[in-house]
Design a protein around this motif. Structure first.
Motif, PDB file in Angstrom:
ATOM      1  N   HIS A  31       0.814  -1.213   0.000  1.00  0.00           N
ATOM      2  CA  HIS A  31       0.000   0.000   0.000  1.00  0.00           C
ATOM      3  C   HIS A  31       0.849   1.266   0.000  1.00  0.00           C
ATOM      4  O   HIS A  31       0.392   2.319  -0.458  1.00  0.00           O
ATOM      5  N   GLY A  32       2.040   1.191   0.482  1.00  0.00           N
ATOM      6  CA  GLY A  32       2.931   2.351   0.482  1.00  0.00           C
ATOM      7  C   GLY A  32       3.599   2.578  -0.863  1.00  0.00           C
ATOM      8  O   GLY A  32       4.165   3.647  -1.107  1.00  0.00           O
ATOM      9  N   ASN A  33       3.528   1.623  -1.750  1.00  0.00           N
ATOM     10  CA  ASN A  33       4.161   1.709  -3.055  1.00  0.00           C
ATOM     11  C   ASN A  33       3.356   2.670  -3.944  1.00  0.00           C
ATOM     12  O   ASN A  33       2.162   2.479  -4.147  1.00  0.00           O
ATOM     13  N   PRO A  34       3.999   3.721  -4.503  1.00  0.00           N
ATOM     14  CA  PRO A  34       3.278   4.675  -5.356  1.00  0.00           C
ATOM     15  C   PRO A  34       2.686   4.018  -6.610  1.00  0.00           C
ATOM     16  O   PRO A  34       1.619   4.409  -7.072  1.00  0.00           O
ATOM     17  N   ALA A  35       3.342   3.034  -7.153  1.00  0.00           N
ATOM     18  CA  ALA A  35       2.832   2.361  -8.353  1.00  0.00           C
ATOM     19  C   ALA A  35       1.526   1.625  -8.036  1.00  0.00           C
ATOM     20  O   ALA A  35       0.607   1.587  -8.845  1.00  0.00           O
ATOM     21  N   PHE A  36       1.452   1.045  -6.837  1.00  0.00           N
ATOM     22  CA  PHE A  36       0.224   0.353  -6.431  1.00  0.00           C
ATOM     23  C   PHE A  36      -0.932   1.349  -6.344  1.00  0.00           C
ATOM     24  O   PHE A  36      -2.031   1.078  -6.826  1.00  0.00           O
ATOM     25  N   LYS A  37      -0.681   2.492  -5.744  1.00  0.00           N
ATOM     26  CA  LYS A  37      -1.727   3.509  -5.611  1.00  0.00           C
ATOM     27  C   LYS A  37      -2.190   3.996  -6.988  1.00  0.00           C
ATOM     28  O   LYS A  37      -3.383   4.199  -7.217  1.00  0.00           O
ATOM     29  N   LEU A  38      -1.249   4.165  -7.910  1.00  0.00           N
ATOM     30  CA  LEU A  38      -1.587   4.609  -9.259  1.00  0.00           C
ATOM     31  C   LEU A  38      -2.445   3.564  -9.974  1.00  0.00           C
ATOM     32  O   LEU A  38      -3.474   3.900 -10.574  1.00  0.00           O
ATOM     33  N   ARG A  39      -2.040   2.296  -9.887  1.00  0.00           N
ATOM     34  CA  ARG A  39      -2.827   1.225 -10.517  1.00  0.00           C
ATOM     35  C   ARG A  39      -4.220   1.127  -9.902  1.00  0.00           C
ATOM     36  O   ARG A  39      -5.207   0.915 -10.605  1.00  0.00           O
ATOM     37  N   LEU A  40      -4.292   1.302  -8.595  1.00  0.00           N
ATOM     38  CA  LEU A  40      -5.572   1.233  -7.902  1.00  0.00           C
ATOM     39  C   LEU A  40      -6.495   2.369  -8.351  1.00  0.00           C
ATOM     40  O   LEU A  40      -7.682   2.155  -8.623  1.00  0.00           O
ATOM     41  N   ARG A  41      -5.952   3.580  -8.467  1.00  0.00           N
ATOM     42  CA  ARG A  41      -6.751   4.719  -8.929  1.00  0.00           C
ATOM     43  C   ARG A  41      -7.254   4.499 -10.360  1.00  0.00           C
ATOM     44  O   ARG A  41      -8.411   4.769 -10.667  1.00  0.00           O
ATOM     45  N   GLU A  42      -6.342   4.026 -11.237  1.00  0.00           N
ATOM     46  CA  GLU A  42      -6.743   3.769 -12.626  1.00  0.00           C
ATOM     47  C   GLU A  42      -7.824   2.694 -12.702  1.00  0.00           C
ATOM     48  O   GLU A  42      -8.774   2.818 -13.472  1.00  0.00           O
ATOM     49  N   LYS A  43      -7.689   1.669 -11.908  1.00  0.00           N
ATOM     50  CA  LYS A  43      -8.679   0.592 -11.893  1.00  0.00           C
ATOM     51  C   LYS A  43     -10.034   1.124 -11.413  1.00  0.00           C
ATOM     52  O   LYS A  43     -11.073   0.817 -11.999  1.00  0.00           O
ATOM     53  N   ARG A  44     -10.024   1.939 -10.376  1.00  0.00           N
ATOM     54  CA  ARG A  44     -11.279   2.509  -9.861  1.00  0.00           C
ATOM     55  C   ARG A  44     -11.914   3.461 -10.860  1.00  0.00           C
ATOM     56  O   ARG A  44     -13.125   3.480 -11.025  1.00  0.00           O
ATOM     57  N   ARG A  45     -11.115   4.266 -11.545  1.00  0.00           N
ATOM     58  CA  ARG A  45     -11.653   5.164 -12.571  1.00  0.00           C
ATOM     59  C   ARG A  45     -12.303   4.376 -13.709  1.00  0.00           C
ATOM     60  O   ARG A  45     -13.370   4.723 -14.197  1.00  0.00           O
ATOM     61  N   ALA A  46     -11.615   3.315 -14.128  1.00  0.00           N
ATOM     62  CA  ALA A  46     -12.152   2.486 -15.217  1.00  0.00           C
ATOM     63  C   ALA A  46     -13.483   1.851 -14.797  1.00  0.00           C
ATOM     64  O   ALA A  46     -14.438   1.828 -15.573  1.00  0.00           O
ATOM     65  N   GLN A  47     -13.559   1.365 -13.566  1.00  0.00           N
ATOM     66  CA  GLN A  47     -14.807   0.772 -13.082  1.00  0.00           C
ATOM     67  C   GLN A  47     -15.901   1.822 -12.989  1.00  0.00           C
ATOM     68  O   GLN A  47     -17.055   1.559 -13.332  1.00  0.00           O
ATOM     69  N   GLN A  48     -15.547   3.023 -12.544  1.00  0.00           N
ATOM     70  CA  GLN A  48     -16.537   4.089 -12.412  1.00  0.00           C
ATOM     71  C   GLN A  48     -17.064   4.514 -13.786  1.00  0.00           C
ATOM     72  O   GLN A  48     -18.267   4.699 -13.972  1.00  0.00           O
ATOM     73  N   GLN A  49     -16.165   4.649 -14.755  1.00  0.00           N
ATOM     74  CA  GLN A  49     -16.597   5.020 -16.106  1.00  0.00           C
ATOM     75  C   GLN A  49     -17.459   3.930 -16.720  1.00  0.00           C
ATOM     76  O   GLN A  49     -18.449   4.212 -17.402  1.00  0.00           O
ATOM     77  N   LYS A  50     -17.117   2.700 -16.469  1.00  0.00           N
ATOM     78  CA  LYS A  50     -17.903   1.576 -16.983  1.00  0.00           C
ATOM     79  C   LYS A  50     -19.294   1.590 -16.355  1.00  0.00           C
ATOM     80  O   LYS A  50     -20.292   1.404 -17.042  1.00  0.00           O
TER      81      LYS A  50
END
Length: 134
Positions: A31-50
């Motif tokens: 959870h402290g990894n910035p790449a994980f946070k970025l992937r998580l945000r992108e995944k949530r945005r994609a789900q929200q747009q869908k």
């Protein structure tokens, strides 16, 4: 001399604590990894747009209004039929078919749910539906 059950219990407890500690440590590291946070945000945005895309398709006020009118006419038709007033019931079911636009789909349902006499009365109204809908 300690009992075998006690030793096995302590070993199981230590193993469980070590496993949970391992899970917590690596979960915090992930959870402290910035790449994980970025992937998580992108995944949530994609789900929200869908979900928004599906929501726009499902929520069309014009379609919703027609659906409400269709259901209201079907309810009124059922009410009249339950009272024994077949002509009024058929009139409301005909109105429901007129609102629906594609009478083939509800007719399949009506065929199985309506008494044969009432369904035949409704079928006699179909040419009128086709004439007024054209």
């Amino acid at each position: 001399m300690p009992c075998i059950c006690t030793v096995l219990g302590l070993l199981a407890a230590r193993g469980t604590i070590a496993f949970l500690g391992y899970r917590v440590y690596f979960d915090r590291k992930r959870h402290g990894n910035p790449a994980f946070k970025l992937r998580l945000r992108e995944k949530r945005r994609a789900q929200q747009q869908k979900a928004e895309g599906r929501g726009i398709q499902l929520w069309d006020p014009a379609k919703n209004e027609k659906l409400q009118l269709f259901l209201q006419e079907v309810r009124m038709g059922e009410l009249w039929l339950s009272r024994g007033e077949h002509r009024m019931g058929v009139k409301h079911l005909r109105n429901a078919l007129l609102v629906y636009g594609k009478p083939q789909e509800p007719l399949k349902v009506f065929k199985h749910t309506l008494p044969p006499k009432v369904f035949e009365m409704l079928l006699l109204k179909i040419p009128l539906i086709c004439q007024t809908h054209s």
